[in-house]
Motif scaffolding. Structure first.
Motif, PDB file in Angstrom:
ATOM      1  N   LYS A   3       0.814  -1.213   0.000  1.00 46.52           N
ATOM      2  CA  LYS A   3       0.000   0.000   0.000  1.00 46.52           C
ATOM      3  C   LYS A   3       0.849   1.265   0.000  1.00 46.52           C
ATOM      4  N   LEU A   4       0.332   2.278  -0.729  1.00 45.56           N
ATOM      5  CA  LEU A   4       0.949   3.595  -0.786  1.00 45.56           C
ATOM      6  C   LEU A   4      -0.064   4.651  -0.367  1.00 45.56           C
ATOM      7  N   TYR A   5       0.419   5.644   0.381  1.00 46.57           N
ATOM      8  CA  TYR A   5      -0.420   6.701   0.921  1.00 46.57           C
ATOM      9  C   TYR A   5       0.110   8.055   0.473  1.00 46.57           C
ATOM     10  N   VAL A   6      -0.729   9.079   0.555  1.00 44.66           N
ATOM     11  CA  VAL A   6      -0.322  10.436   0.198  1.00 44.66           C
ATOM     12  C   VAL A   6       0.512  11.010   1.344  1.00 44.66           C
ATOM     13  N   ALA A   7       1.645  11.597   0.992  1.00 47.43           N
ATOM     14  CA  ALA A   7       2.516  12.225   1.979  1.00 47.43           C
ATOM     15  C   ALA A   7       2.986  13.576   1.454  1.00 47.43           C
ATOM     16  N   ARG A   8       3.469  14.398   2.369  1.00 47.60           N
ATOM     17  CA  ARG A   8       4.144  15.631   1.983  1.00 47.60           C
ATOM     18  C   ARG A   8       5.255  15.870   2.990  1.00 47.60           C
ATOM     19  N   ALA A   9       6.346  16.468   2.497  1.00 48.86           N
ATOM     20  CA  ALA A   9       7.507  16.675   3.359  1.00 48.86           C
ATOM     21  C   ALA A   9       8.200  17.980   3.018  1.00 48.86           C
ATOM     22  N   LYS A  10       8.694  18.641   4.072  1.00 51.49           N
ATOM     23  CA  LYS A  10       9.534  19.813   3.856  1.00 51.49           C
ATOM     24  C   LYS A  10      10.890  19.332   3.374  1.00 51.49           C
ATOM     25  N   PHE A  11      11.404  20.035   2.404  1.00 59.63           N
ATOM     26  CA  PHE A  11      12.677  19.709   1.797  1.00 59.63           C
ATOM     27  C   PHE A  11      13.220  21.028   1.282  1.00 59.63           C
ATOM     28  N   ASN A  58      14.525  15.853 -10.708  1.00 59.84           N
ATOM     29  CA  ASN A  58      14.787  14.589 -11.405  1.00 59.84           C
ATOM     30  C   ASN A  58      15.262  13.445 -10.512  1.00 59.84           C
ATOM     31  N   LYS A  59      15.112  13.583  -9.183  1.00 58.94           N
ATOM     32  CA  LYS A  59      15.526  12.523  -8.274  1.00 58.94           C
ATOM     33  C   LYS A  59      14.404  12.174  -7.305  1.00 58.94           C
ATOM     34  N   GLU A  60      14.492  10.972  -6.756  1.00 61.40           N
ATOM     35  CA  GLU A  60      13.626  10.543  -5.670  1.00 61.40           C
ATOM     36  C   GLU A  60      14.417  10.692  -4.377  1.00 61.40           C
ATOM     37  N   TRP A  61      13.764  11.295  -3.367  1.00 61.66           N
ATOM     38  CA  TRP A  61      14.419  11.538  -2.091  1.00 61.66           C
ATOM     39  C   TRP A  61      13.667  10.813  -0.981  1.00 61.66           C
ATOM     40  N   ASP A  62      14.393  10.143  -0.097  1.00 68.53           N
ATOM     41  CA  ASP A  62      13.807   9.465   1.058  1.00 68.53           C
ATOM     42  C   ASP A  62      13.784  10.435   2.231  1.00 68.53           C
ATOM     43  N   VAL A  63      12.628  10.506   2.911  1.00 71.47           N
ATOM     44  CA  VAL A  63      12.436  11.448   4.011  1.00 71.47           C
ATOM     45  C   VAL A  63      11.801  10.702   5.180  1.00 71.47           C
ATOM     46  N   GLU A  64      12.249  10.981   6.415  1.00 69.75           N
ATOM     47  CA  GLU A  64      11.676  10.288   7.566  1.00 69.75           C
ATOM     48  C   GLU A  64      10.753  11.156   8.417  1.00 69.75           C
ATOM     49  N   ASP A  65      10.739  12.462   8.227  1.00 72.83           N
ATOM     50  CA  ASP A  65       9.804  13.354   8.915  1.00 72.83           C
ATOM     51  C   ASP A  65       8.885  13.955   7.869  1.00 72.83           C
ATOM     52  N   TYR A  66       7.591  13.653   7.970  1.00 68.16           N
ATOM     53  CA  TYR A  66       6.646  14.033   6.929  1.00 68.16           C
ATOM     54  C   TYR A  66       5.225  14.030   7.478  1.00 68.16           C
ATOM     55  N   ASP A  67       4.282  14.438   6.636  1.00 66.97           N
ATOM     56  CA  ASP A  67       2.858  14.411   6.963  1.00 66.97           C
ATOM     57  C   ASP A  67       2.173  13.374   6.082  1.00 66.97           C
ATOM     58  N   VAL A  68       1.134  12.735   6.620  1.00 65.49           N
ATOM     59  CA  VAL A  68       0.320  11.789   5.849  1.00 65.49           C
ATOM     60  C   VAL A  68      -1.110  12.313   5.809  1.00 65.49           C
ATOM     61  N   LEU A  69      -1.712  12.239   4.636  1.00 62.71           N
ATOM     62  CA  LEU A  69      -3.108  12.641   4.455  1.00 62.71           C
ATOM     63  C   LEU A  69      -4.025  11.595   5.073  1.00 62.71           C
ATOM     64  N   VAL A  70      -4.901  12.035   5.949  1.00 61.63           N
ATOM     65  CA  VAL A  70      -5.858  11.123   6.593  1.00 61.63           C
ATOM     66  C   VAL A  70      -7.271  11.577   6.290  1.00 61.63           C
ATOM     67  N   GLY A  71      -8.198  10.620   6.348  1.00 59.70           N
ATOM     68  CA  GLY A  71      -9.596  10.929   6.108  1.00 59.70           C
ATOM     69  C   GLY A  71     -10.213  11.684   7.276  1.00 59.70           C
ATOM     70  N   ASP A  72     -10.940  12.718   6.928  1.00 59.15           N
ATOM     71  CA  ASP A  72     -11.710  13.471   7.915  1.00 59.15           C
ATOM     72  C   ASP A  72     -13.138  12.960   7.797  1.00 59.15           C
ATOM     73  N   TYR A  73     -13.452  11.954   8.580  1.00 57.30           N
ATOM     74  CA  TYR A  73     -14.698  11.236   8.390  1.00 57.30           C
ATOM     75  C   TYR A  73     -15.945  12.061   8.685  1.00 57.30           C
ATOM     76  N   ASP A  74     -15.782  13.237   9.276  1.00 61.14           N
ATOM     77  CA  ASP A  74     -16.921  14.123   9.497  1.00 61.14           C
ATOM     78  C   ASP A  74     -17.345  14.794   8.189  1.00 61.14           C
ATOM     79  N   THR A  75     -16.417  14.886   7.221  1.00 63.17           N
ATOM     80  CA  THR A  75     -16.733  15.591   5.984  1.00 63.17           C
ATOM     81  C   THR A  75     -16.692  14.697   4.760  1.00 63.17           C
ATOM     82  N   LEU A  76     -16.284  13.442   4.885  1.00 71.51           N
ATOM     83  CA  LEU A  76     -16.223  12.559   3.711  1.00 71.51           C
ATOM     84  C   LEU A  76     -17.577  11.949   3.425  1.00 71.51           C
TER      85      LEU A  76
END
Length: 149
Positions: free
Chosen positions: A100-108, A131-149
């Motif tokens: 499984k893959l999830y949506v993430a975002r990271a400061k870089f 043009n590169k892939e970077w590995d990051v260990e501190d990041y955010d993951v998108l989660v469902g807001d079940y009150d609005t979905l």
């Protein structure tokens, strides 16, 4: 929650999820949107840099995608360190082998980049930039807001 889109016409309701500075010839931050695209037998989350195209991180590189879907839904981010994917994470795709893959975002350097997260990834998150892939260990993951979905 996903709609087919192009880098010219972004689906209404697509939230800005990050930004990128220092694009060639551009002197303001470029908004980044959440996308997913089919690649090498999997579906991979990545970024749409408005006016430049959609990109996914894969195999150490950044790949441009001509066919993709953009996320159009509510955003709620949970801070993560390492490979601990939080409960309620929005699955955006999977590797060719089904991981499984999830949506993430990271400061870089030069921005806040949208990419992918997974417990099988080296540091938990991968983003693409210059043009590169970077590995990051501190990041955010998108989660469902079940009150609005």
């Amino acid at each position: 929650m996903w709609q087919k889109s192009t880098d010219v016409f972004i689906a209404l309701g697509a939230p800005v999820a990050g930004y990128e500075n220092n694009a060639p010839g551009v002197h303001i931050p470029i908004p980044l949107f959440i996308v997913r695209a089919n690649y090498k037998g999997g579906i991979h989350p990545g970024k749409l840099a408005y006016g430049f195209g959609a990109y996914i991180p894969f195999g150490g590189k950044e790949y441009i995608c001509r066919e993709f879907e953009v996320y159009v839904g509510p955003v709620k981010w949970v801070r993560v360190h390492g490979k601990a994917i939080p409960a309620g994470a929005i699955q955006a795709g999977e590797e060719a082998d089904g991981k499984k893959l999830y949506v993430a975002r990271a400061k870089f350097p030069n921005g806040l980049f949208v990419g992918k997260a997974g417990s099988h990834l080296l540091k938990g998150c991968c983003i693409s930039y210059q043009n590169k892939e970077w590995d990051v260990e501190d990041y955010d993951v998108l989660v469902g807001d079940y009150d609005t979905l």
